[in-house]
Design a protein around this motif. Structure first.
Motif, mmCIF file in Angstrom:
data_model
loop_
_atom_site.group_PDB
_atom_site.id
_atom_site.type_symbol
_atom_site.label_atom_id
_atom_site.label_comp_id
_atom_site.label_asym_id
_atom_site.label_seq_id
_atom_site.Cartn_x
_atom_site.Cartn_y
_atom_site.Cartn_z
ATOM 1 N N LEU A 220 96.429 56.288 9.692
ATOM 2 C CA LEU A 220 95.800 57.528 9.273
ATOM 3 C C LEU A 220 95.540 57.584 7.777
ATOM 4 O O LEU A 220 94.646 58.280 7.310
ATOM 5 C CB LEU A 220 96.681 58.718 9.681
ATOM 6 C CG LEU A 220 96.853 58.941 11.192
ATOM 7 C CD1 LEU A 220 97.823 60.081 11.447
ATOM 8 C CD2 LEU A 220 95.501 59.246 11.837
ATOM 9 N N LEU A 221 96.366 56.871 6.999
ATOM 10 C CA LEU A 221 96.230 56.917 5.548
ATOM 11 C C LEU A 221 95.275 55.858 5.007
ATOM 12 O O LEU A 221 95.104 55.731 3.792
ATOM 13 C CB LEU A 221 97.604 56.760 4.882
ATOM 14 C CG LEU A 221 98.630 57.846 5.224
ATOM 15 C CD1 LEU A 221 99.952 57.562 4.517
ATOM 16 C CD2 LEU A 221 98.110 59.230 4.830
ATOM 17 N N SER A 222 94.663 55.085 5.906
ATOM 18 C CA SER A 222 93.754 54.032 5.466
ATOM 19 C C SER A 222 92.536 54.630 4.760
ATOM 20 O O SER A 222 91.960 55.619 5.207
ATOM 21 C CB SER A 222 93.282 53.200 6.671
ATOM 22 O OG SER A 222 92.258 52.321 6.275
ATOM 23 N N ARG A 223 92.168 54.032 3.636
ATOM 24 C CA ARG A 223 90.991 54.469 2.896
ATOM 25 C C ARG A 223 89.832 53.487 3.051
ATOM 26 O O ARG A 223 88.818 53.622 2.366
ATOM 27 C CB ARG A 223 91.335 54.628 1.412
ATOM 28 C CG ARG A 223 92.353 55.738 1.152
ATOM 29 C CD ARG A 223 92.553 55.939 -0.342
ATOM 30 N NE ARG A 223 93.492 57.016 -0.595
ATOM 31 C CZ ARG A 223 93.844 57.442 -1.813
ATOM 32 N NH1 ARG A 223 93.302 56.858 -2.886
ATOM 33 N NH2 ARG A 223 94.696 58.416 -1.962
ATOM 34 N N ASP A 224 89.979 52.521 3.944
ATOM 35 C CA ASP A 224 88.912 51.554 4.155
ATOM 36 C C ASP A 224 87.681 52.240 4.720
ATOM 37 O O ASP A 224 87.774 53.175 5.526
ATOM 38 C CB ASP A 224 89.362 50.445 5.114
ATOM 39 C CG ASP A 224 90.264 49.438 4.440
ATOM 40 O OD1 ASP A 224 90.346 49.471 3.201
ATOM 41 O OD2 ASP A 224 90.886 48.623 5.146
ATOM 42 N N ALA B 181 87.171 53.175 8.567
ATOM 43 C CA ALA B 181 87.677 52.055 9.367
ATOM 44 C C ALA B 181 88.752 52.544 10.318
ATOM 45 O O ALA B 181 89.569 53.397 9.979
ATOM 46 C CB ALA B 181 88.234 50.967 8.452
ATOM 47 N N ARG B 182 88.760 52.009 11.543
ATOM 48 C CA ARG B 182 89.732 52.437 12.557
ATOM 49 C C ARG B 182 91.095 51.791 12.377
ATOM 50 O O ARG B 182 92.091 52.274 12.892
ATOM 51 C CB ARG B 182 89.197 52.103 13.947
ATOM 52 C CG ARG B 182 87.955 52.910 14.315
ATOM 53 C CD ARG B 182 87.502 52.604 15.726
ATOM 54 N NE ARG B 182 86.324 53.392 16.089
ATOM 55 C CZ ARG B 182 85.722 53.327 17.266
ATOM 56 N NH1 ARG B 182 86.176 52.477 18.187
ATOM 57 N NH2 ARG B 182 84.675 54.069 17.527
ATOM 58 N N SER B 183 91.148 50.693 11.668
ATOM 59 C CA SER B 183 92.429 50.001 11.475
ATOM 60 C C SER B 183 93.111 50.512 10.222
ATOM 61 O O SER B 183 92.497 51.113 9.350
ATOM 62 C CB SER B 183 92.189 48.489 11.343
ATOM 63 O OG SER B 183 91.331 48.223 10.257
ATOM 64 N N GLY B 184 94.416 50.286 10.134
ATOM 65 C CA GLY B 184 95.146 50.622 8.925
ATOM 66 C C GLY B 184 95.863 51.947 8.962
ATOM 67 O O GLY B 184 96.473 52.354 7.974
ATOM 68 N N PRO C 212 80.991 37.942 5.781
ATOM 69 C CA PRO C 212 81.980 38.787 5.095
ATOM 70 C C PRO C 212 82.240 40.082 5.849
ATOM 71 O O PRO C 212 81.441 40.527 6.677
ATOM 72 C CB PRO C 212 81.329 39.056 3.733
ATOM 73 C CG PRO C 212 80.296 38.007 3.573
ATOM 74 C CD PRO C 212 79.813 37.668 4.949
ATOM 75 N N SER C 213 83.368 40.717 5.541
ATOM 76 C CA SER C 213 83.725 41.977 6.175
ATOM 77 C C SER C 213 82.860 43.113 5.653
ATOM 78 O O SER C 213 82.586 43.214 4.454
ATOM 79 C CB SER C 213 85.205 42.296 5.887
ATOM 80 O OG SER C 213 85.506 43.625 6.293
ATOM 81 N N ALA C 214 82.451 43.999 6.575
ATOM 82 C CA ALA C 214 81.660 45.162 6.176
ATOM 83 C C ALA C 214 82.509 46.206 5.466
ATOM 84 O O ALA C 214 81.971 47.153 4.884
ATOM 85 C CB ALA C 214 80.994 45.789 7.394
ATOM 86 N N THR C 215 83.831 46.053 5.486
ATOM 87 C CA THR C 215 84.687 46.983 4.751
ATOM 88 C C THR C 215 84.832 46.574 3.287
ATOM 89 O O THR C 215 85.135 47.405 2.438
ATOM 90 C CB THR C 215 86.094 47.067 5.382
ATOM 91 O OG1 THR C 215 86.715 45.778 5.335
ATOM 92 C CG2 THR C 215 86.005 47.530 6.824
ATOM 93 N N ARG C 216 84.616 45.296 3.006
ATOM 94 C CA ARG C 216 84.696 44.800 1.628
ATOM 95 C C ARG C 216 83.537 43.831 1.375
ATOM 96 O O ARG C 216 83.745 42.626 1.262
ATOM 97 C CB ARG C 216 86.045 44.116 1.372
ATOM 98 C CG ARG C 216 87.222 45.080 1.399
ATOM 99 C CD ARG C 216 88.547 44.342 1.184
ATOM 100 N NE ARG C 216 89.663 45.261 1.127
ATOM 101 C CZ ARG C 216 90.280 45.760 2.188
ATOM 102 N NH1 ARG C 216 89.879 45.414 3.399
ATOM 103 N NH2 ARG C 216 91.284 46.603 2.058
#
Length: 355
Positions: free
Chosen positions: A25-29, A20-23, A279-283
């Motif tokens: 550099l440490l994002s694990r999405d 995922a592009r949001s969140g 729903p979100s494709a990340t969750r």
């Protein structure tokens, strides 16, 4: 979900997962763009792909032509796994046997090159024939898609939208591919020229014996153009149906809801109501991805992904714990969905929010 015919290209349990592009550099999405796709395309077949924005249609299209490698799973061309080939062999297979027509010809064509240069480019890259033969092939391609010869030295910016898309189609056909994937090929065009481009694609498919994958939001057009229709929801293929059954005999609730939302002039009906956002494709939801919007959802839908079921018609496959009766009319389903939502809204909401 597979075809009974020897496939030209096939996917087996194909997954595509993006970061995922949001969140930060440490994002694990992760974005689950494609999940567990099983699909086979037969030589000369036209397959339509429908679904809402963000459902994975374009990702599936890119995987089919080798533009997007799967995170896991297999993409096989004539029985050989594309992504275990040596890079040079894979580029040759992808470049000469598959082609893609993109959504917007204004951005898909290099504005600095003439039509002649655009059409010669794939011939030059793959060293097809002599220079004289390449020039002859350019003239042949222009005639094939109905472009006047005098446009050969024109730039894309000097052409109409329909003419630019004809150039894009001609470029896709330059190396005589076996499979052409058209990703929303008419969405950027005026209504007046859409029918011309669609008719051109169908004519070329018949004349050249192409396998055609047609991706579009215009689901009625997909139904009319296709031999088979694939319905996608949240990165998953949820139904695969012969085109003549998809309107009135589809078994997955989402397919029936999707086609009910298109206007009918002869017998207009209200669309099947779907409550809540996609729903979100990340969750993605647990179990069946459609359960958060489905009027037929029960506890089992939240617990497990449904297995592939089949209809009495060969090649009609679907993933649903509670499939629609194929003989049930869309009008009855509208009443059923509305009645279910009205019985116990609180219980329905609680089930839909279950993870």
């Amino acid at each position: 979900m597979t075809s009974s015919t020897e496939p030209l290209i096939s996917l087996t349990d194909a997954h595509v997962v993006h970061r995922a592009r949001s969140g930060g550099l440490l994002s694990r999405d992760r974005v689950y763009a494609l999940t567990g796709a099983d699909l086979a395309i037969a030589p000369g077949e036209t397959v339509g792909i429908v679904g809402e924005s963000g459902c994975g249609k374009s990702t599936l299209a890119k995987v089919l032509v080798g533009v997007q490698p799967p995170t896991s799973g297999t993409v096989a061309f004539r029985g050989r796994d594309l992504w275990t080939m040596k890079p040079a062999e894979r580029r040759a297979a992808i470049g000469t046997h598959t082609a893609m027509i993109f959504q917007d010809p204004s951005t898909a064509l290099n504005r600095r090159l003439t039509v002649r240069q655009i059409l010669r480019d794939p011939l030059d890259v793959h060293r097809r024939g002599t220079p004289a033969q390449r020039e002859e092939r350019v003239r042949e391609l222009m005639g094939l898609v109905g472009l006047p010869k005098l446009l050969a030295d024109g730039l894309p910016g000097q052409l109409s939208g329909g003419q630019r898309q004809r150039v894009a189609i001609a470029r896709a056909l330059a190396l005589e591919p076996d499979l052409v994937v058209a990703d929303e090929p008419t969405s950027a065009l005026d209504v007046s020229v859409r029918a011309q481009i669609l008719n051109l694609l169908l004519d070329l498919k018949e004349r050249l014996g192409l396998a055609l994958v047609f991706v579009s939001h215009d689901i009625q057009t997909v139904r009319r153009m296709s031999d088979r229709v694939i319905t996608m929801y949240l990165g998953r293929i949820v139904e695969e149906s012969p085109a003549d059954e998809v309107l009135d005999a589809a078994r997955h609730p989402y397919t029936r809801a999707l086609f009910s939302a298109t206007p009918g002039l002869l017998a207009p009906i209200d669309p099947i109501p779907l409550v809540g956002p996609v729903p979100s494709a990340t969750r993605p939801p647990s179990g069946c991805p459609f359960r958060t919007r489905c009027w037929k959802a029960t506890e089992v839908c939240a617990e497990t992904m449904p297995e592939v079921g089949s209809s009495v018609t060969p090649g009609h496959l679907f993933r649903c714990h509670h499939p629609v009766d194929g003989a049930q009319s869309t009008k009855d389903l509208v009443l059923q969905a509305a009645a279910t939502a009205a019985v116990d809204p609180a219980a329905a909401t609680a089930l839909k929010e279950t993870r």
